[in-house]
Write a protein that holds these residues in place. Sequence first.
Motif, PDB file in Angstrom:
ATOM      1  N   UNK A  67      41.190 -47.930   7.641  1.00 57.92           N
ATOM      2  CA  UNK A  67      40.889 -46.552   7.237  1.00 57.92           C
ATOM      3  C   UNK A  67      40.060 -46.555   5.955  1.00 57.92           C
ATOM      4  N   UNK A  68      38.948 -45.796   5.946  1.00 53.60           N
ATOM      5  CA  UNK A  68      37.952 -45.908   4.887  1.00 53.60           C
ATOM      6  C   UNK A  68      37.891 -44.710   3.948  1.00 53.60           C
ATOM      7  N   UNK A  69      38.794 -43.759   4.092  1.00 52.54           N
ATOM      8  CA  UNK A  69      38.731 -42.584   3.236  1.00 52.54           C
ATOM      9  C   UNK A  69      40.110 -42.047   2.916  1.00 52.54           C
ATOM     10  N   UNK A  70      40.126 -40.833   2.374  1.00 47.58           N
ATOM     11  CA  UNK A  70      41.365 -40.133   2.042  1.00 47.58           C
ATOM     12  C   UNK A  70      41.450 -38.917   2.960  1.00 47.58           C
ATOM     13  N   UNK A  71      42.556 -38.803   3.699  1.00 43.56           N
ATOM     14  CA  UNK A  71      42.752 -37.673   4.601  1.00 43.56           C
ATOM     15  C   UNK A  71      43.599 -36.612   3.906  1.00 43.56           C
ATOM     16  N   UNK A  72      43.037 -35.413   3.775  1.00 45.26           N
ATOM     17  CA  UNK A  72      43.729 -34.285   3.165  1.00 45.26           C
ATOM     18  C   UNK A  72      44.046 -33.292   4.276  1.00 45.26           C
ATOM     19  N   UNK A  73      45.311 -33.163   4.596  1.00 38.38           N
ATOM     20  CA  UNK A  73      45.771 -32.450   5.788  1.00 38.38           C
ATOM     21  C   UNK A  73      46.345 -31.085   5.448  1.00 38.38           C
ATOM     22  N   UNK A  74      45.971 -30.071   6.245  1.00 36.36           N
ATOM     23  CA  UNK A  74      46.559 -28.741   6.109  1.00 36.36           C
ATOM     24  C   UNK A  74      47.679 -28.601   7.130  1.00 36.36           C
ATOM     25  N   UNK A  75      48.590 -27.616   6.971  1.00 34.09           N
ATOM     26  CA  UNK A  75      49.828 -27.603   7.765  1.00 34.09           C
ATOM     27  C   UNK A  75      49.643 -27.472   9.271  1.00 34.09           C
TER      28      UNK A  75
END
Length: 329
Positions: A67-75
């Motif tokens: 995995x090459x990034x940052x995942x910012x997840x919404x609900x």
Amino acid sequence: MRMAPAAALLLAVGAPALAQVQPAAPRLALPIACAIGRTCEVQNYVDRDPGPGARDYRCGGRTYDGHKGVDLRIPDMAAQRRGVDVLAAAPGRVARLRDGEPDISIRAPGAPTVAGKECGNAVVIDHGGGWETQYCHLARGSIRVAVGQTVSTGQPVGQVGLSGATEFPHLHFQVRGQGRIVDPFGSAAGGQCGLAAAAPLWTAAAGKTLAYRAGALLNAGFADAPVEMGGLEEGRVTPPTARSAMLVVYGRAIGLQKGDVLELALAAPDGRVLAQRRLAPLDRDKAQYMAYVGKTRSGAAWPRGLYRAQVRVRRADRVVLQKDFAARL
């Protein structure tokens, strides 16, 4: 549950070797208009393990191999439909973009192939000095910038969507320096976790907001019937009323570890425990896990008052995640 990877947009990144942070690196603000811990969470970090394993920058398991990034997840998709802005993390110029890809989970029946378009609808911003940021999985038709346009920190470039190789609405945020992947939480020799690391790229405010958490409760609430993962993801959970046949408490946690125990409890207005549940320890790490507990109505209506609930996660017999909430019927 393995989360689908996001690929580079119109650029072959190569192996996920991490670059050393350079002095001219941009300072990065939070690239999404949400509140970490309340209206969004970090789902995955950059994989810092150079081999076939997966470790985040704290040597935890909040990532997956390559995995090459940052995942910012919404609900859920209800939040996505309301609209969550994706923001330029630093000043720069729009270098590339793509729009027109559908917002659909790759697990949905009949979902189109995303080969070569894993990033979905996306924007790439050039910050100069060989530095780029990339914003993936944007909602179709939401992109607000054009190639060649100059953008400032915090300027909306699009909205969170479900395009490309993803199963849930989130922003995949990726940083490249001199063409190589850079972990914005700080690079270390060889890219491995746990080694002496250079300073993170985040601004002080973003770094504080993004302080490492070993897991999170993404969703918790009341419902009038048993909750399924698909309905929860779509935002199709109906709140209870005094006439509901059932009163249900649900919770979904992310970033869980093998051995974690999920507990749920429901109490009546007079303090009596109506229902409680303690699940068996998890047999392996889980990217996400959902459970519920409930009670069937015995009378014509639920007694009026404030019903209280609790969802928590135990790790090594210590509570590491907890949410208390209530609903008045």
